[in-house]
Design a protein around this motif. Structure first.
Motif, PDB file in Angstrom:
ATOM      1  N   ILE A 187       0.838  -1.193   0.000  1.00 45.76           N
ATOM      2  CA  ILE A 187       0.000   0.000   0.000  1.00 45.76           C
ATOM      3  C   ILE A 187       0.877   1.249   0.000  1.00 45.76           C
ATOM      4  CG2 ILE A 187      -1.799   1.260   1.248  1.00 45.76           C
ATOM      5  CD1 ILE A 187      -2.676  -1.476   0.040  1.00 45.76           C
ATOM      6  N   LYS A 188       0.550   2.190  -0.873  1.00 42.97           N
ATOM      7  CA  LYS A 188       1.390   3.377  -1.056  1.00 42.97           C
ATOM      8  C   LYS A 188       1.346   4.288   0.172  1.00 42.97           C
ATOM      9  CE  LYS A 188       2.181   7.267  -4.188  1.00 42.97           C
ATOM     10  NZ  LYS A 188       1.614   8.086  -5.278  1.00 42.97           N
ATOM     11  N   SER A 189       0.179   4.705   0.587  1.00 45.11           N
ATOM     12  CA  SER A 189       0.025   5.534   1.787  1.00 45.11           C
ATOM     13  C   SER A 189      -1.414   5.401   2.266  1.00 45.11           C
ATOM     14  CB  SER A 189       0.353   6.999   1.499  1.00 45.11           C
ATOM     15  OG  SER A 189      -0.545   7.537   0.548  1.00 45.11           O
ATOM     16  N   CYS A 190      -1.578   5.404   3.592  1.00 47.32           N
ATOM     17  CA  CYS A 190      -2.917   5.209   4.149  1.00 47.32           C
ATOM     18  C   CYS A 190      -2.930   5.614   5.618  1.00 47.32           C
ATOM     19  CB  CYS A 190      -3.352   3.742   4.009  1.00 47.32           C
ATOM     20  SG  CYS A 190      -2.298   2.603   4.951  1.00 47.32           S
ATOM     21  N   ILE A 191      -4.123   5.672   6.178  1.00 48.14           N
ATOM     22  CA  ILE A 191      -4.299   5.804   7.624  1.00 48.14           C
ATOM     23  C   ILE A 191      -4.236   4.385   8.179  1.00 48.14           C
ATOM     24  CG2 ILE A 191      -5.870   6.493   9.476  1.00 48.14           C
ATOM     25  CD1 ILE A 191      -7.121   8.470   7.387  1.00 48.14           C
ATOM     26  N   VAL A 192      -3.238   4.105   9.003  1.00 53.42           N
ATOM     27  CA  VAL A 192      -3.009   2.736   9.467  1.00 53.42           C
ATOM     28  C   VAL A 192      -3.781   2.462  10.758  1.00 53.42           C
ATOM     29  CG1 VAL A 192      -1.267   1.067  10.221  1.00 53.42           C
ATOM     30  CG2 VAL A 192      -0.709   2.733   8.433  1.00 53.42           C
ATOM     31  N   VAL A 193      -4.497   1.336  10.764  1.00 55.58           N
ATOM     32  CA  VAL A 193      -5.179   0.865  11.973  1.00 55.58           C
ATOM     33  C   VAL A 193      -4.370  -0.296  12.528  1.00 55.58           C
ATOM     34  CG1 VAL A 193      -7.297  -0.079  12.951  1.00 55.58           C
ATOM     35  CG2 VAL A 193      -7.415   1.571  11.067  1.00 55.58           C
ATOM     36  N   LYS A 194      -3.782  -0.097  13.686  1.00 53.86           N
ATOM     37  CA  LYS A 194      -2.927  -1.118  14.283  1.00 53.86           C
ATOM     38  C   LYS A 194      -3.757  -2.342  14.656  1.00 53.86           C
ATOM     39  CE  LYS A 194       0.959  -1.571  17.393  1.00 53.86           C
ATOM     40  NZ  LYS A 194       1.775  -0.975  18.453  1.00 53.86           N
ATOM     41  N   GLY A 195      -3.292  -3.518  14.217  1.00 51.60           N
ATOM     42  CA  GLY A 195      -4.003  -4.761  14.507  1.00 51.60           C
ATOM     43  C   GLY A 195      -5.205  -5.004  13.614  1.00 51.60           C
ATOM     44  N   GLY A 196      -5.441  -4.108  12.666  1.00 51.53           N
ATOM     45  CA  GLY A 196      -6.587  -4.247  11.772  1.00 51.53           C
ATOM     46  C   GLY A 196      -6.360  -5.314  10.715  1.00 51.53           C
ATOM     47  N   THR A 197      -7.331  -6.210  10.537  1.00 55.19           N
ATOM     48  CA  THR A 197      -7.262  -7.253   9.512  1.00 55.19           C
ATOM     49  C   THR A 197      -8.167  -6.859   8.342  1.00 55.19           C
ATOM     50  OG1 THR A 197      -9.121  -8.488  10.436  1.00 55.19           O
ATOM     51  CG2 THR A 197      -6.909  -8.989  11.319  1.00 55.19           C
ATOM     52  N   HIS A 198      -8.332  -7.775   7.403  1.00 49.65           N
ATOM     53  CA  HIS A 198      -9.185  -7.472   6.253  1.00 49.65           C
ATOM     54  C   HIS A 198     -10.654  -7.330   6.656  1.00 49.65           C
ATOM     55  CE1 HIS A 198      -9.730  -6.946   1.978  1.00 49.65           C
ATOM     56  NE2 HIS A 198     -10.688  -7.840   1.956  1.00 49.65           N
ATOM     57  N   VAL A 199     -11.026  -7.879   7.800  1.00 53.92           N
ATOM     58  CA  VAL A 199     -12.420  -7.768   8.259  1.00 53.92           C
ATOM     59  C   VAL A 199     -12.540  -6.772   9.414  1.00 53.92           C
ATOM     60  CG1 VAL A 199     -13.131 -10.040   7.450  1.00 53.92           C
ATOM     61  CG2 VAL A 199     -12.150  -9.816   9.740  1.00 53.92           C
ATOM     62  N   MET A 200     -11.687  -5.761   9.416  1.00 53.93           N
ATOM     63  CA  MET A 200     -11.705  -4.830  10.548  1.00 53.93           C
ATOM     64  C   MET A 200     -12.960  -3.958  10.583  1.00 53.93           C
ATOM     65  SD  MET A 200      -8.837  -1.966   9.668  1.00 53.93           S
ATOM     66  CE  MET A 200      -9.024  -0.815   8.310  1.00 53.93           C
ATOM     67  N   ILE A 201     -13.728  -3.919   9.503  1.00 49.47           N
ATOM     68  CA  ILE A 201     -15.013  -3.208   9.547  1.00 49.47           C
ATOM     69  C   ILE A 201     -15.909  -3.823  10.627  1.00 49.47           C
ATOM     70  CG2 ILE A 201     -16.178  -4.635   7.787  1.00 49.47           C
ATOM     71  CD1 ILE A 201     -16.528  -0.821   8.173  1.00 49.47           C
ATOM     72  N   ILE A 202     -15.641  -5.105  10.928  1.00 49.57           N
ATOM     73  CA  ILE A 202     -16.431  -5.817  11.945  1.00 49.57           C
ATOM     74  C   ILE A 202     -15.758  -5.770  13.313  1.00 49.57           C
ATOM     75  CG2 ILE A 202     -17.320  -8.104  12.615  1.00 49.57           C
ATOM     76  CD1 ILE A 202     -17.434  -8.653   9.497  1.00 49.57           C
ATOM     77  N   ASN A 203     -14.444  -6.053  13.351  1.00 50.66           N
ATOM     78  CA  ASN A 203     -13.823  -6.168  14.674  1.00 50.66           C
ATOM     79  C   ASN A 203     -13.009  -4.953  15.116  1.00 50.66           C
ATOM     80  OD1 ASN A 203     -11.460  -6.583  13.156  1.00 50.66           O
ATOM     81  ND2 ASN A 203     -11.661  -8.806  13.258  1.00 50.66           N
ATOM     82  N   LYS A 204     -12.929  -3.922  14.272  1.00 54.12           N
ATOM     83  CA  LYS A 204     -12.310  -2.668  14.702  1.00 54.12           C
ATOM     84  C   LYS A 204     -13.326  -1.531  14.604  1.00 54.12           C
ATOM     85  CE  LYS A 204      -8.003  -3.780  15.708  1.00 54.12           C
ATOM     86  NZ  LYS A 204      -7.426  -3.533  17.047  1.00 54.12           N
ATOM     87  N   TYR A 205     -14.587  -1.872  14.825  1.00 52.26           N
ATOM     88  CA  TYR A 205     -15.667  -0.881  14.671  1.00 52.26           C
ATOM     89  C   TYR A 205     -15.524   0.275  15.666  1.00 52.26           C
ATOM     90  CZ  TYR A 205     -17.846  -3.108  18.725  1.00 52.26           C
ATOM     91  OH  TYR A 205     -18.097  -3.599  19.974  1.00 52.26           O
ATOM     92  N   LYS A 206     -14.951   0.008  16.849  1.00 51.03           N
ATOM     93  CA  LYS A 206     -14.787   1.091  17.836  1.00 51.03           C
ATOM     94  C   LYS A 206     -13.841   2.160  17.303  1.00 51.03           C
ATOM     95  CE  LYS A 206     -15.781  -1.656  21.968  1.00 51.03           C
ATOM     96  NZ  LYS A 206     -15.215  -2.254  23.213  1.00 51.03           N
TER      97      LYS A 206
END
Length: 219
Positions: A187-206
């Motif tokens: 990925i070129k540049s992004c806002i990084v979510v630490k510990g975020g997986t491909h399904v983080m819409i579900i498990n990083k909702y907070k």
């Protein structure tokens, strides 16, 4: 002051229920959920994106897409004026694809994927792949809504053959550092979510509930 319309597009074959834990302040934002439709025969992704824009009922919306939905909302933004495009667990160009996807494009190996097996999640769950994979299968079982073979073949091919080769710097990209579908090293540049997986819409909702409002409102 009128509310800001925010349209959410789920990932490949998923239903909008993947956003069930996402909550935005209702006094500021109006959340609108989009769903996948069955593509027309040999429908190009650009034409499909135009068709999905017909479901947008507000001028100048914010578009948020997850995974393949992130690719789709970027294509939709070519057809309508938008306030902002935000992608989650996705890519901004085909240069951000992992090597296996680039090889799959060259060799057409994606045509060999057993789609029927992927559609039959219950049958897939009977095999033991280990705890991590079984948890993922249970998630698919809950959120997989489009069990149409033609859609799945079209969607996989549309991702692999996506022809955007330049990053749109106006697209805001939120990505997990543990994403196994689109590894962050590509990925070129992004806002990084630490510990975020491909399904983080579900498990990083907070994290998303805390940060999406300011990301949307930022000028």
């Amino acid at each position: 002051m009128s509310k800001i319309p925010v349209y959410f597009m789920p990932g490949l074959a998923a239903s909008s229920s993947i956003f069930e834990r996402i909550h935005l302040d209702e006094s500021i934002f109006e959340m609108c959920l989009l769903e996948w439709e069955i593509p027309l025969p040999k429908e190009p992704l650009s034409d499909y994106a135009l068709r999905i824009t017909k479901n947008i009922k507000h001028p100048n919306p914010v578009l948020i897409g997850v995974s393949f939905g992130g690719i789709l909302v970027q294509e939709m933004a070519r057809h309508i004026q938008v306030r902002k495009v935000i992608i989650i667990s996705s890519v901004r160009s085909n240069f951000e694809f992992p090597r296996r996807m680039k090889i799959g494009k060259t060799t057409k190996a994606y045509k060999l994927i057993p789609m029927q097996l992927l559609l039959n999640v219950e049958k897939l769950a009977k095999f033991s792949f280990g705890e991590k994979i079984n948890k993922r299968i249970k998630l698919y079982e809950k959120f997989l809504s489009v069990r149409d073979l033609y859609y799945l073949q079209w969607a996989v091919e549309s991702v692999i053959l996506w022809d955007r080769n330049q990053v749109d710097e106006n697209v805001i990209h939120i990505h997990g550092d543990q994403d196994d579908v689109f590894p962050i090293k590509y990925i070129k540049s992004c806002i990084v979510v630490k510990g975020g997986t491909h399904v983080m819409i579900i498990n990083k909702y907070k994290w998303l509930n805390e940060n999406l409002p300011s990301i949307i409102l930022e000028e």
